[in-house]
Design a protein around this motif. Structure first.
Motif, PDB file in Angstrom:
ATOM      1  N   ARG A 295     -13.518   6.575  64.010  1.00 41.80           N
ATOM      2  CA  ARG A 295     -14.489   7.611  63.630  1.00 41.80           C
ATOM      3  C   ARG A 295     -13.778   8.941  63.390  1.00 41.80           C
ATOM      4  NH1 ARG A 295     -19.947   6.478  64.545  1.00 41.80           N
ATOM      5  NH2 ARG A 295     -20.342   4.557  65.733  1.00 41.80           N
ATOM      6  N   VAL A 296     -12.863   9.266  64.284  1.00 41.32           N
ATOM      7  CA  VAL A 296     -12.121  10.523  64.154  1.00 41.32           C
ATOM      8  C   VAL A 296     -11.250  10.496  62.901  1.00 41.32           C
ATOM      9  CG1 VAL A 296     -10.367  11.990  65.223  1.00 41.32           C
ATOM     10  CG2 VAL A 296     -12.162  10.964  66.642  1.00 41.32           C
ATOM     11  N   GLN A 297     -10.595   9.370  62.649  1.00 37.08           N
ATOM     12  CA  GLN A 297      -9.739   9.259  61.464  1.00 37.08           C
ATOM     13  C   GLN A 297     -10.534   9.462  60.178  1.00 37.08           C
ATOM     14  OE1 GLN A 297      -7.939   5.402  61.901  1.00 37.08           O
ATOM     15  NE2 GLN A 297      -6.296   6.136  63.252  1.00 37.08           N
ATOM     16  N   PHE A 298     -11.676   8.808  60.089  1.00 37.53           N
ATOM     17  CA  PHE A 298     -12.491   8.957  58.879  1.00 37.53           C
ATOM     18  C   PHE A 298     -13.060  10.369  58.767  1.00 37.53           C
ATOM     19  CE2 PHE A 298     -12.683   4.267  58.711  1.00 37.53           C
ATOM     20  CZ  PHE A 298     -12.405   4.091  57.367  1.00 37.53           C
ATOM     21  N   ALA A 299     -13.367  11.000  59.887  1.00 39.65           N
ATOM     22  CA  ALA A 299     -13.869  12.382  59.852  1.00 39.65           C
ATOM     23  C   ALA A 299     -12.801  13.320  59.306  1.00 39.65           C
ATOM     24  CB  ALA A 299     -14.303  12.817  61.254  1.00 39.65           C
ATOM     25  N   ILE A 300     -11.551  13.132  59.750  1.00 38.73           N
ATOM     26  CA  ILE A 300     -10.455  13.973  59.269  1.00 38.73           C
ATOM     27  C   ILE A 300     -10.222  13.747  57.777  1.00 38.73           C
ATOM     28  CG2 ILE A 300      -7.970  14.387  59.446  1.00 38.73           C
ATOM     29  CD1 ILE A 300      -8.197  13.742  62.444  1.00 38.73           C
ATOM     30  N   LEU A 301     -10.196  12.486  57.378  1.00 39.87           N
ATOM     31  CA  LEU A 301      -9.984  12.167  55.962  1.00 39.87           C
ATOM     32  C   LEU A 301     -11.105  12.731  55.095  1.00 39.87           C
ATOM     33  CD1 LEU A 301      -8.783   8.447  56.248  1.00 39.87           C
ATOM     34  CD2 LEU A 301      -7.392  10.434  55.612  1.00 39.87           C
ATOM     35  N   TYR A 302     -12.325  12.607  55.580  1.00 39.20           N
ATOM     36  CA  TYR A 302     -13.474  13.042  54.789  1.00 39.20           C
ATOM     37  C   TYR A 302     -13.501  14.557  54.640  1.00 39.20           C
ATOM     38  CZ  TYR A 302     -18.323  14.116  53.626  1.00 39.20           C
ATOM     39  OH  TYR A 302     -19.457  14.632  53.047  1.00 39.20           O
ATOM     40  N   PHE A 303     -13.485  15.260  55.740  1.00 43.58           N
ATOM     41  CA  PHE A 303     -13.589  16.720  55.665  1.00 43.58           C
ATOM     42  C   PHE A 303     -12.322  17.334  55.076  1.00 43.58           C
ATOM     43  CE2 PHE A 303     -16.776  15.824  58.986  1.00 43.58           C
ATOM     44  CZ  PHE A 303     -17.859  16.484  58.414  1.00 43.58           C
ATOM     45  N   GLY A 304     -11.187  16.674  55.267  1.00 44.80           N
ATOM     46  CA  GLY A 304      -9.957  17.168  54.651  1.00 44.80           C
ATOM     47  C   GLY A 304     -10.024  17.084  53.129  1.00 44.80           C
ATOM     48  N   LEU A 305     -10.552  15.992  52.606  1.00 46.51           N
ATOM     49  CA  LEU A 305     -10.673  15.848  51.153  1.00 46.51           C
ATOM     50  C   LEU A 305     -11.711  16.808  50.593  1.00 46.51           C
ATOM     51  CD1 LEU A 305      -9.699  14.335  48.661  1.00 46.51           C
ATOM     52  CD2 LEU A 305     -11.424  12.578  49.116  1.00 46.51           C
ATOM     53  N   VAL A 306     -12.816  17.002  51.323  1.00 46.32           N
ATOM     54  CA  VAL A 306     -13.840  17.952  50.869  1.00 46.32           C
ATOM     55  C   VAL A 306     -13.253  19.362  50.794  1.00 46.32           C
ATOM     56  CG1 VAL A 306     -16.010  19.090  51.495  1.00 46.32           C
ATOM     57  CG2 VAL A 306     -15.794  16.604  51.687  1.00 46.32           C
ATOM     58  N   GLY A 307     -12.499  19.745  51.827  1.00 41.31           N
ATOM     59  CA  GLY A 307     -11.891  21.075  51.827  1.00 41.31           C
ATOM     60  C   GLY A 307     -10.878  21.234  50.703  1.00 41.31           C
ATOM     61  N   SER A 308     -10.072  20.207  50.436  1.00 42.48           N
ATOM     62  CA  SER A 308      -9.071  20.276  49.368  1.00 42.48           C
ATOM     63  C   SER A 308      -9.737  20.424  48.003  1.00 42.48           C
ATOM     64  CB  SER A 308      -8.198  19.021  49.391  1.00 42.48           C
ATOM     65  OG  SER A 308      -7.512  18.904  50.620  1.00 42.48           O
ATOM     66  N   LEU A 309     -10.810  19.702  47.795  1.00 40.80           N
ATOM     67  CA  LEU A 309     -11.523  19.790  46.516  1.00 40.80           C
ATOM     68  C   LEU A 309     -12.183  21.155  46.350  1.00 40.80           C
ATOM     69  CD1 LEU A 309     -13.111  16.222  46.401  1.00 40.80           C
ATOM     70  CD2 LEU A 309     -11.317  17.110  44.909  1.00 40.80           C
ATOM     71  N   ALA A 310     -12.698  21.704  47.440  1.00 45.05           N
ATOM     72  CA  ALA A 310     -13.301  23.039  47.370  1.00 45.05           C
ATOM     73  C   ALA A 310     -12.250  24.073  46.970  1.00 45.05           C
ATOM     74  CB  ALA A 310     -13.927  23.396  48.711  1.00 45.05           C
ATOM     75  N   MET A 311     -11.057  23.945  47.517  1.00 43.10           N
ATOM     76  CA  MET A 311      -9.971  24.854  47.148  1.00 43.10           C
ATOM     77  C   MET A 311      -9.591  24.664  45.678  1.00 43.10           C
ATOM     78  SD  MET A 311      -7.595  24.499  50.564  1.00 43.10           S
ATOM     79  CE  MET A 311      -6.246  25.401  49.806  1.00 43.10           C
ATOM     80  N   GLY A 312      -9.576  23.422  45.220  1.00 40.78           N
ATOM     81  CA  GLY A 312      -9.244  23.164  43.823  1.00 40.78           C
ATOM     82  C   GLY A 312     -10.266  23.766  42.878  1.00 40.78           C
ATOM     83  N   ILE A 313     -11.544  23.687  43.245  1.00 37.21           N
ATOM     84  CA  ILE A 313     -12.595  24.275  42.408  1.00 37.21           C
ATOM     85  C   ILE A 313     -12.437  25.793  42.349  1.00 37.21           C
ATOM     86  CG2 ILE A 313     -15.076  24.713  42.280  1.00 37.21           C
ATOM     87  CD1 ILE A 313     -15.513  21.892  43.370  1.00 37.21           C
ATOM     88  N   THR A 314     -12.192  26.405  43.499  1.00 40.13           N
ATOM     89  CA  THR A 314     -12.029  27.862  43.548  1.00 40.13           C
ATOM     90  C   THR A 314     -10.840  28.308  42.705  1.00 40.13           C
ATOM     91  OG1 THR A 314     -12.963  27.895  45.784  1.00 40.13           O
ATOM     92  CG2 THR A 314     -11.722  29.833  45.079  1.00 40.13           C
ATOM     93  N   TYR A 315      -9.737  27.581  42.812  1.00 41.10           N
ATOM     94  CA  TYR A 315      -8.525  27.948  42.087  1.00 41.10           C
ATOM     95  C   TYR A 315      -8.718  27.808  40.578  1.00 41.10           C
ATOM     96  CZ  TYR A 315      -3.667  27.807  40.521  1.00 41.10           C
ATOM     97  OH  TYR A 315      -2.481  28.058  39.865  1.00 41.10           O
ATOM     98  N   THR A 316      -9.282  26.723  40.137  1.00 45.73           N
ATOM     99  CA  THR A 316      -9.467  26.516  38.693  1.00 45.73           C
ATOM    100  C   THR A 316     -10.491  27.491  38.111  1.00 45.73           C
ATOM    101  OG1 THR A 316     -11.031  24.736  39.228  1.00 45.73           O
ATOM    102  CG2 THR A 316      -8.780  24.094  38.693  1.00 45.73           C
ATOM    103  N   LEU A 317     -11.501  27.855  38.906  1.00 49.89           N
ATOM    104  CA  LEU A 317     -12.474  28.838  38.428  1.00 49.89           C
ATOM    105  C   LEU A 317     -11.812  30.190  38.192  1.00 49.89           C
ATOM    106  CD1 LEU A 317     -15.737  28.129  40.479  1.00 49.89           C
ATOM    107  CD2 LEU A 317     -15.411  27.947  37.997  1.00 49.89           C
ATOM    108  N   GLU A 318     -10.881  30.557  39.062  1.00 50.47           N
ATOM    109  CA  GLU A 318     -10.162  31.818  38.885  1.00 50.47           C
ATOM    110  C   GLU A 318      -9.318  31.791  37.610  1.00 50.47           C
ATOM    111  OE1 GLU A 318      -7.907  32.391  42.397  1.00 50.47           O
ATOM    112  OE2 GLU A 318      -9.635  32.955  43.647  1.00 50.47           O
ATOM    113  N   LEU A 319      -8.712  30.643  37.326  1.00 48.59           N
ATOM    114  CA  LEU A 319      -7.902  30.531  36.115  1.00 48.59           C
ATOM    115  C   LEU A 319      -8.770  30.517  34.856  1.00 48.59           C
ATOM    116  CD1 LEU A 319      -5.254  27.873  37.253  1.00 48.59           C
ATOM    117  CD2 LEU A 319      -4.927  30.343  37.000  1.00 48.59           C
ATOM    118  N   LEU A 320      -9.948  29.954  34.963  1.00 45.02           N
ATOM    119  CA  LEU A 320     -10.845  29.882  33.810  1.00 45.02           C
ATOM    120  C   LEU A 320     -11.533  31.219  33.533  1.00 45.02           C
ATOM    121  CD1 LEU A 320     -12.504  26.397  34.440  1.00 45.02           C
ATOM    122  CD2 LEU A 320     -10.980  26.993  32.544  1.00 45.02           C
ATOM    123  N   ALA A 321     -11.618  32.088  34.540  1.00 45.85           N
ATOM    124  CA  ALA A 321     -12.330  33.361  34.385  1.00 45.85           C
ATOM    125  C   ALA A 321     -11.568  34.306  33.449  1.00 45.85           C
ATOM    126  CB  ALA A 321     -12.509  34.004  35.749  1.00 45.85           C
TER     127      ALA A 321
END
Length: 321
Positions: A295-321
């Protein structure tokens, strides 16, 4: 005395005549006998000739039969040879048919993929359509390969324009851990594809690659919403199914802010899944029974991927602006 000799002579003449007549008859008889013998010889010769004729006919017939056999063989051998080549030719063609049948399970994938590219190209241009469908394909192949790795029978991806893509599950996962593994494979592959698009932009400055990177990040973070049947809902099944109650309000908010019939369908399916879980909670308790470590392993994998994607969206939006 002179009269007697005359009589004798007369009698002798008669006798001579008789003898001559008899002799003539004998000669006639001997002639006819010779003639008959000649006729018999002729008949015998004729009969002998007939036998010779029959023998010659038999020989001719045998010779003709041999010639007929040779002629038949001369006709049959090429025919059989050609037939052999025809069979070999057909088998060689059937080999390609077998290959086609073997590959036909991906025919639906190819057809739906091409159709989706064509439809998207009408609205967004060919280059963007090709890149966007490629991102969807990589995402779905992540599910496909992960399902194969855990031993599940699945079909190739099927593309649906303006909806997305999916793979067909021919059998259900045996537990929540297996379901979470298959669910995680798609966003993982899809996120890596978005990173590759971003790297392509770094090295080339190609703005379309940057746009595809943003779309890839957004697409995968949306799929990670903890709502069944999205990928996030399947992953959090191994963490806690109660996280579904968090994802449904988020989807309702997004639907109110920007109405989309697809969001409405997802919300409806999510509510049905929550209801079924509550109704069959005793029967499904074994399915969702996951060791704490996993359960802990999947929680880390899940929230870690969500956080990484959120950072990717923020970064690309800044470049597109």
């Amino acid at each position: 005395m002179a009269g007697y000799p005359a009589k004798v002579n007369a009698k002798e003449g008669w006798i001579i005549d008789k003898l001559d007549q008899e002799k003539g008859r004998e000669e006639d008889f001997s002639y006819s006998s010779e003639y008959d013998e000649a006729d018999q010889d002729t008949v015998y010769q004729d009969e002998y000739s007939d036998d010779q004729y029959l023998d010659e006919q038999n020989k001719t017939s045998k010779t003709g039969n041999k010639k007929g056999l040779w002629a038949a063989a001369a006709f049959a051998i090429p025919l059989l040879t050609k037939g052999k080549f025809i069979i070999i030719f057909l088998l060689s063609k059937l080999k390609f048919l077998f290959v086609f049948l073997k590959l036909s399970k991906f025919a639906t994938t190819a057809v739906s993929m091409v159709a989706t590219i064509w439809i998207y190209a009408v609205f967004y241009g060919a280059k963007f359509a090709l890149g966007f469908v490629a991102l969807l394909f990589i995402h779905e192949m992540g599910h496909y390969f992960t399902a194969k790795r855990v031993g599940l029978a699945v079909s190739g991806p099927v593309f649906i324009p303006f909806v997305g893509a999916l793979i067909g599950m021919k059998e259900n996962p045996k537990d929540a851990v297996t379901e979470a593994q298959v669910g995680y494979g798609g966003p993982l592959f899809g996120s890596l594809a978005a990173v590759l698009c971003l790297m392509l932009y770094w090295f080339t400055g190609y703005e379309l690659a940057l746009a595809l990177a943003y779309v890839g990040f957004f697409l995968n973070i949306f799929n990670l919403l903890p709502v069944h049947p999205l990928d996030g809902g399947r992953i959090v099944s191994a963490v806690s199914p109660y996280l579904w109650l968090v994802g449904i309000p988020v989807l309702i908010y997004l639907m109110i802010k920007s109405f989309n019939p697809i969001l409405l369908i997802i919300v409806f399916l999510g509510l049905v899944q929550v209801y079924n879980l509550w109704k069959k909670r005793h029967d499904l308790s074994a399915y969702y029974q996951v060791p704490l470590k996993e359960r802990v392993q999947f929680a880390i994998l899940y929230f870690g991927l969500v956080g990484s994607l959120a950072m990717g969206i923020t970064y690309t939006l800044e470049l597109l602006a």
